[in-house]
Design a protein around this motif. Structure first.
Motif, short mmCIF file in Angstrom:
data_model
loop_
_atom_site.label_atom_id
_atom_site.label_comp_id
_atom_site.label_asym_id
_atom_site.label_seq_id
_atom_site.Cartn_x
_atom_site.Cartn_y
_atom_site.Cartn_z
N GLY A 103 -72.94 64.33 7.98
CA GLY A 103 -73.47 65.68 7.91
C GLY A 103 -73.43 66.40 9.25
O GLY A 103 -73.66 65.79 10.29
N VAL A 104 -73.08 67.69 9.18
CA VAL A 104 -73.18 68.52 10.38
C VAL A 104 -74.64 68.95 10.54
O VAL A 104 -75.45 68.81 9.61
CB VAL A 104 -72.26 69.77 10.28
N MET A 105 -74.97 69.47 11.71
CA MET A 105 -76.37 69.79 12.00
C MET A 105 -76.98 70.73 10.96
O MET A 105 -78.10 70.52 10.48
CB MET A 105 -76.50 70.42 13.39
N VAL A 144 -79.07 42.16 22.06
CA VAL A 144 -77.85 42.96 21.88
C VAL A 144 -78.14 43.98 20.78
O VAL A 144 -78.50 43.62 19.65
CB VAL A 144 -76.63 42.09 21.49
N ASN A 145 -78.02 45.24 21.13
CA ASN A 145 -78.24 46.33 20.19
C ASN A 145 -76.89 46.87 19.73
O ASN A 145 -75.99 47.10 20.56
CB ASN A 145 -79.03 47.46 20.85
N ILE A 146 -76.76 47.09 18.42
CA ILE A 146 -75.50 47.64 17.91
C ILE A 146 -75.61 49.16 17.87
O ILE A 146 -76.37 49.72 17.07
CB ILE A 146 -75.15 47.09 16.50
N SER A 147 -74.86 49.81 18.77
CA SER A 147 -74.79 51.26 18.77
C SER A 147 -73.53 51.66 18.00
O SER A 147 -73.28 51.11 16.91
CB SER A 147 -74.79 51.77 20.22
N SER A 148 -72.71 52.53 18.53
CA SER A 148 -71.50 52.95 17.81
C SER A 148 -70.59 53.71 18.75
O SER A 148 -71.06 54.39 19.67
CB SER A 148 -71.88 53.86 16.64
N CYS A 149 -69.29 53.66 18.48
CA CYS A 149 -68.36 54.50 19.25
C CYS A 149 -68.65 55.99 18.99
O CYS A 149 -68.25 56.83 19.78
CB CYS A 149 -66.91 54.17 18.91
N LEU A 150 -69.39 56.29 17.91
CA LEU A 150 -69.75 57.68 17.63
C LEU A 150 -70.84 58.18 18.57
O LEU A 150 -71.21 59.34 18.53
CB LEU A 150 -70.20 57.83 16.17
N ALA A 151 -71.35 57.28 19.41
CA ALA A 151 -72.31 57.69 20.45
C ALA A 151 -71.64 57.63 21.82
O ALA A 151 -72.27 57.27 22.82
CB ALA A 151 -73.54 56.78 20.41
N THR A 152 -70.36 57.99 21.86
CA THR A 152 -69.69 58.07 23.17
C THR A 152 -69.20 59.48 23.44
O THR A 152 -68.81 59.80 24.55
CB THR A 152 -68.49 57.10 23.25
N ARG A 153 -69.20 60.33 22.41
CA ARG A 153 -68.81 61.74 22.56
C ARG A 153 -69.26 62.48 21.30
O ARG A 153 -69.70 61.84 20.35
CB ARG A 153 -67.30 61.87 22.73
N GLY A 154 -69.14 63.79 21.30
CA GLY A 154 -69.49 64.53 20.10
C GLY A 154 -68.44 64.30 19.02
O GLY A 154 -67.24 64.33 19.30
N VAL A 155 -68.88 64.04 17.81
CA VAL A 155 -67.95 63.85 16.68
C VAL A 155 -68.45 64.69 15.51
O VAL A 155 -69.55 64.45 15.00
CB VAL A 155 -67.87 62.35 16.27
N PRO A 156 -67.69 65.70 15.09
CA PRO A 156 -68.16 66.59 14.02
C PRO A 156 -68.53 65.81 12.75
O PRO A 156 -67.85 64.86 12.38
CB PRO A 156 -66.95 67.50 13.75
N GLY A 157 -69.63 66.21 12.12
CA GLY A 157 -70.03 65.59 10.85
C GLY A 157 -70.86 64.34 11.01
O GLY A 157 -71.18 63.68 10.02
N GLN A 158 -71.24 64.01 12.23
CA GLN A 158 -72.01 62.78 12.47
C GLN A 158 -73.32 63.09 13.17
O GLN A 158 -73.83 62.27 13.94
CB GLN A 158 -71.18 61.81 13.34
N PHE A 159 -73.87 64.28 12.93
CA PHE A 159 -74.96 64.78 13.76
C PHE A 159 -76.15 63.81 13.85
O PHE A 159 -76.52 63.37 14.93
CB PHE A 159 -75.44 66.15 13.22
N ALA A 160 -76.74 63.48 12.72
CA ALA A 160 -77.97 62.67 12.75
C ALA A 160 -77.66 61.20 13.08
O ALA A 160 -78.40 60.55 13.83
CB ALA A 160 -78.70 62.77 11.41
N TYR A 161 -76.59 60.68 12.50
CA TYR A 161 -76.23 59.28 12.77
C TYR A 161 -75.92 59.09 14.26
O TYR A 161 -76.43 58.16 14.90
CB TYR A 161 -75.01 58.88 11.92
N ALA A 162 -75.09 59.97 14.80
CA ALA A 162 -74.73 59.84 16.21
C ALA A 162 -75.98 59.94 17.09
O ALA A 162 -76.12 59.19 18.06
CB ALA A 162 -73.71 60.90 16.60
N ALA A 163 -76.89 60.86 16.73
CA ALA A 163 -78.12 60.99 17.54
C ALA A 163 -78.87 59.67 17.57
O ALA A 163 -79.37 59.23 18.62
CB ALA A 163 -79.00 62.09 16.95
#
Ligand SMILES: NC(=O)c1ccc[n+]([C@@H]2O[C@H](COP(=O)([O-])OP(=O)(O)OC[C@H]3O[C@@H](n4cnc5c(N)ncnc54)[C@H](O)[C@@H]3O)[C@@H](O)[C@H]2O)c1
Length: 253
Positions: A103-105, A144-163
């Protein structure tokens, strides 16, 4: 030569005799981590919302399964108590439980934001806080915490998950600093798209499009993420804390 040989042996990745809690252990990445840990000689406490029938028959003496919700504070303490009562110590915590929402913001609801916060961020925080006393009494521990490559830059459509996954990075860095004097290491693994039920929940056309974007030409296998987690959990990574290991086929290199 003998002394050099002895020294290098001590930094081989090994989890022999270590006791590890792995959350999200029914999931693609969590189950691969639990399997890798068992293969590397660890004793494993697998946790997830519910135990599968398959697991009931396959768990050997070196593993137990505990049902719990990572976002529930009391349940986290109970997992630690039960792990200690079964295995007497805890050396490693892997926070792999997670959920994903697109989802986008402007389309993101409060309910969606809160759901991601509760599992991905609050769950990781509660897990880390719950093991500190047990780790401190051992004078060592690895998270060890599992984050995501989606938390390395802005990625459209990943607003809440990336946050929520950026929050995991932030908590990892701060916890690494705060716990260093207790000889507790805290690191993050940042998987790229990985072939798990979470990824397979996407429409097939999206799965193919994502795979095509990756320089390696394919998504990761869960065991490739598990290998990185096993290394960071082992004594071979004894001087590594606050690090973020991207395991993503160079997708955001
Ligand atoms: N698969 C990917 O492409 C990918 C990429 C980057 C990061 N990740 C992250 O890796 C981790 C594992 O994901 P996966 O791909 O294996 O997903 P998955 O859906 O296969 O597994 C996630 C597991 O977490 C469990 N879970 C969810 N909510 C929970 C809760 N409240 N309490 C306890 N357990 C709960 C689920 O039951 C499930 O077994 C997640 O944190 C995810 O965000 C996945």
């Amino acid at each position: 030569m003998q002394a050099i040989f002895e020294e290098s042996r001590s930094t081989r990745p090994s989890l022999e005799g270590k006791v590890a809690i792995v959350t999200g252990a029914n999931g693609g990445i969590g189950s691969a981590i639990a399997q890798q840990f068992l293969a590397d000689g660890a004793l494993v406490v697998l946790t997830d919302l519910a135990q599968s029938g398959e697991q009931l028959s396959s768990l050997g003496k070196r593993a137990i399964f505990l049902e719990h919700d990572v976002s529930q504070e009391q349940a986290r303490s109970e997992v630690v108590e039960r792990a200690l009562s079964r295995f007497r110590k805890i050396d490693v915590l892997v926070n792999a439980a997670g959920i994903h929402r697109h989802g986008v913001m402007t389309d993101t609801t409060v309910a969606s934001m809160e759901a991601l916060f509760r599992v991905n961020q609050l769950g990781t925080f509660l897990g880390m806080r719950a093991v500190v006393d047990a780790f401190a009494s051992n004078r060592h521990g690895a998270i060890v915490n599992i984050s995501s490559c989606l938390a390395t830059r802005g990625v459209p459509g990943q607003f809440a998950y990336a946050a929520s996954k950026w929050a995991v990075r932030g908590m990892t860095k701060n916890a690494a600093l705060e716990l260093a004097s207790l000889n507790i290491r805290v690191n993050a693994v940042m998987p790229g798209p990985t072939d798990t039920p979470m990824f397979r929940g996407l429409p097939e056309a999206d799965q193919s499009a994502i795979a095509a974007m990756i320089p390696f030409g394919r998504v990761a296998r869960p065991d490739e993420i598990a290998a990185a987690v096993a290394f960071l959990s082992s004594d071979a990574a004894g001087y590594i804390s606050g690090a973020e290991l991207e395991v993503d086929g160079a997708v955001f290199a």
